[in-house]
Design a protein around this motif. Structure first.
Motif, PDB file in Angstrom:
ATOM      1  N   LEU A   1       0.306  -1.603  -0.230  1.00 11.82           N
ATOM      2  CA  LEU A   1      -0.200   0.365   0.176  1.00 11.82           C
ATOM      3  C   LEU A   1       0.731   1.352   0.156  1.00 11.82           C
ATOM      4  N   GLY A   2       1.604   1.308   1.379  1.00  8.72           N
ATOM      5  CA  GLY A   2       2.456   2.511   0.451  1.00  8.72           C
ATOM      6  C   GLY A   2       3.676   2.520  -0.346  1.00  8.72           C
ATOM      7  N   LYS A   3       4.193   1.337  -0.825  1.00 13.15           N
ATOM      8  CA  LYS A   3       4.969   1.368  -2.193  1.00 13.15           C
ATOM      9  C   LYS A   3       3.990   1.934  -3.563  1.00 13.15           C
ATOM     10  N   ALA A   4       3.257   1.436  -3.306  1.00 11.15           N
ATOM     11  CA  ALA A   4       1.511   1.726  -4.897  1.00 11.15           C
ATOM     12  C   ALA A   4       1.550   3.077  -4.795  1.00 11.15           C
ATOM     13  N   THR A   5       1.465   3.665  -3.027  1.00 11.35           N
ATOM     14  CA  THR A   5       0.654   5.198  -2.875  1.00 11.35           C
ATOM     15  C   THR A   5       2.004   6.827  -3.393  1.00 11.35           C
ATOM     16  N   TYR A   6       3.030   5.699  -3.048  1.00 14.38           N
ATOM     17  CA  TYR A   6       3.755   7.003  -3.277  1.00 14.38           C
ATOM     18  C   TYR A   6       4.582   6.584  -4.275  1.00 14.38           C
ATOM     19  N   MET A   7       4.572   5.824  -5.499  1.00 18.48           N
ATOM     20  CA  MET A   7       5.195   5.507  -6.703  1.00 18.48           C
ATOM     21  C   MET A   7       3.648   5.973  -7.618  1.00 18.48           C
ATOM     22  N   HIS A   8       2.608   6.303  -7.175  1.00 12.14           N
ATOM     23  CA  HIS A   8       2.001   6.502  -7.921  1.00 12.14           C
ATOM     24  C   HIS A   8       0.958   8.286  -7.669  1.00 12.14           C
ATOM     25  N   TYR A   9       2.257   8.883  -6.407  1.00 13.26           N
ATOM     26  CA  TYR A   9       1.681   9.912  -6.452  1.00 13.26           C
ATOM     27  C   TYR A   9       1.689  11.290  -7.384  1.00 13.26           C
ATOM     28  N   GLN A  10       0.391  11.842  -7.166  1.00 16.64           N
ATOM     29  CA  GLN A  10       0.079  13.289  -8.296  1.00 16.64           C
ATOM     30  C   GLN A  10      -0.084  15.004  -7.980  1.00 16.64           C
ATOM     31  N   SER A  11       1.145  15.588  -7.821  1.00 14.69           N
ATOM     32  CA  SER A  11       0.584  16.967  -6.744  1.00 14.69           C
ATOM     33  C   SER A  11      -0.424  17.288  -7.480  1.00 14.69           C
ATOM     34  N   ASP A  12      -1.250  17.254  -8.525  1.00 14.87           N
ATOM     35  CA  ASP A  12      -1.945  18.274  -8.106  1.00 14.87           C
ATOM     36  C   ASP A  12      -3.783  17.715  -8.136  1.00 14.87           C
ATOM     37  N   LEU A  13      -3.569  15.794  -7.512  1.00 16.15           N
ATOM     38  CA  LEU A  13      -4.503  15.879  -6.634  1.00 16.15           C
ATOM     39  C   LEU A  13      -4.674  16.725  -5.438  1.00 16.15           C
ATOM     40  N   ALA A  14      -4.041  17.669  -5.761  1.00 15.70           N
ATOM     41  CA  ALA A  14      -4.738  19.100  -4.057  1.00 15.70           C
ATOM     42  C   ALA A  14      -5.482  20.190  -4.443  1.00 15.70           C
ATOM     43  N   THR A  15      -5.510  20.055  -5.946  1.00 15.71           N
ATOM     44  CA  THR A  15      -6.805  20.986  -6.745  1.00 15.71           C
ATOM     45  C   THR A  15      -8.081  20.252  -6.398  1.00 15.71           C
ATOM     46  N   PRO A  16      -8.989  20.929  -5.948  1.00 19.57           N
ATOM     47  CA  PRO A  16     -10.298  20.545  -5.350  1.00 19.57           C
ATOM     48  C   PRO A  16     -10.784  20.228  -6.608  1.00 19.57           C
ATOM     49  N   ARG A  17     -11.756  18.670  -6.700  1.00 14.44           N
ATOM     50  CA  ARG A  17     -12.412  18.867  -7.816  1.00 14.44           C
ATOM     51  C   ARG A  17     -13.935  17.997  -7.793  1.00 14.44           C
ATOM     52  N   ILE A  18     -15.045  18.647  -8.176  1.00 12.06           N
ATOM     53  CA  ILE A  18     -16.158  17.836  -8.623  1.00 12.06           C
ATOM     54  C   ILE A  18     -16.061  16.797  -9.794  1.00 12.06           C
ATOM     55  N   HIS A  19     -16.561  15.487  -9.916  1.00 15.85           N
ATOM     56  CA  HIS A  19     -16.148  14.953 -11.077  1.00 15.85           C
ATOM     57  C   HIS A  19     -15.208  15.107 -11.306  1.00 15.85           C
ATOM     58  N   GLY A  20     -13.909  14.647 -10.667  1.00 14.41           N
ATOM     59  CA  GLY A  20     -12.726  15.186 -11.893  1.00 14.41           C
ATOM     60  C   GLY A  20     -12.237  16.269 -12.516  1.00 14.41           C
ATOM     61  N   GLN A  21     -13.163  17.488 -12.512  1.00 12.38           N
ATOM     62  CA  GLN A  21     -13.234  18.827 -12.897  1.00 12.38           C
ATOM     63  C   GLN A  21     -12.940  19.800 -12.063  1.00 12.38           C
ATOM     64  N   PRO A  22     -11.984  20.569 -12.151  1.00  7.23           N
ATOM     65  CA  PRO A  22     -11.451  21.775 -10.843  1.00  7.23           C
ATOM     66  C   PRO A  22     -13.020  22.651 -10.296  1.00  7.23           C
ATOM     67  N   ALA A  23     -12.851  23.287  -9.625  1.00  8.77           N
ATOM     68  CA  ALA A  23     -13.618  23.856  -8.067  1.00  8.77           C
ATOM     69  C   ALA A  23     -13.414  24.562  -7.690  1.00  8.77           C
ATOM     70  N   THR A  24     -13.386  25.545  -6.878  1.00  4.48           N
ATOM     71  CA  THR A  24     -13.397  26.143  -5.776  1.00  4.48           C
ATOM     72  C   THR A  24     -13.758  25.221  -4.610  1.00  4.48           C
ATOM     73  N   ILE A  25     -13.067  25.738  -3.339  1.00  8.40           N
ATOM     74  CA  ILE A  25     -12.888  24.868  -2.058  1.00  8.40           C
ATOM     75  C   ILE A  25     -14.798  25.095  -1.976  1.00  8.40           C
ATOM     76  N   GLU A  26     -15.415  26.074  -2.265  1.00 15.10           N
ATOM     77  CA  GLU A  26     -16.418  26.175  -1.268  1.00 15.10           C
ATOM     78  C   GLU A  26     -17.856  25.886  -2.538  1.00 15.10           C
ATOM     79  N   GLN A  27     -17.604  25.460  -4.032  1.00 17.41           N
ATOM     80  CA  GLN A  27     -18.607  24.125  -4.241  1.00 17.41           C
ATOM     81  C   GLN A  27     -18.316  22.715  -3.582  1.00 17.41           C
ATOM     82  N   CYS A  28     -16.827  22.525  -3.384  1.00 19.87           N
ATOM     83  CA  CYS A  28     -17.029  21.527  -3.293  1.00 19.87           C
ATOM     84  C   CYS A  28     -16.789  20.827  -1.765  1.00 19.87           C
TER      85      CYS A  28
END
Length: 123
Positions: free
Chosen positions: A49-76
């Motif tokens: 689990l730890g290895k897979a999570t580190y190896m597939h780390y994506q920095s852009d996941l910190a962007t708030p999203r709704i159904h995969g589309q960027p959104a504001t925190i308020e919308q989320c």
């Protein structure tokens, strides 16, 4: 005439040792991570689990999203509130890598909406 060509490896390599794995409650603290040119290339001493999570780390996941589309925190927040308000059996799941103060807030929310709480080690 032959030329002697020196190949210079310009990769920036960093090795981090003694890394604490935050992905489950075990908190293994002997992880070794090798980073080349800003990307994780190898992870040693981690579980699957730890290895897979580190190896597939994506920095852009910190962007708030709704159904995969960027959104504001308020919308989320509005979307999450709507989902919880309409849930017949709300469940708060996966707090293993969440800091303690956020876990406390999740427990307060669970009490407020009558939700169950579960974490990744139960599956």
């Amino acid at each position: 005439m032959s030329e002697n060509v020196a190949v210079i490896d310009l990769k920036k390599v960093e090795v981090f040792t003694g890394v604490v794995c935050p992905f489950c409650g075990t908190a293994c603290d002997d992880i070794e991570i090798r980073v080349e040119d800003g990307k994780i290339k190898t992870v040693k001493n981690a579980c699957a689990l730890g290895k897979a999570t580190y190896m597939h780390y994506q920095s852009d996941l910190a962007t708030p999203r709704i159904h995969g589309q960027p959104a504001t925190i308020e919308q989320c927040i509005d979307a999450a509130a709507e989902i919880l308000a309409n849930a017949k059996y709300p469940l708060i799941y996966g707090l293993d890598s969440t800091e303690l103060s956020a876990q406390r807030k999740a427990i307060e929310l669970a009490e407020l909406i009558g939700a169950n709480i579960d974490h990744t080690s139960s599956v």
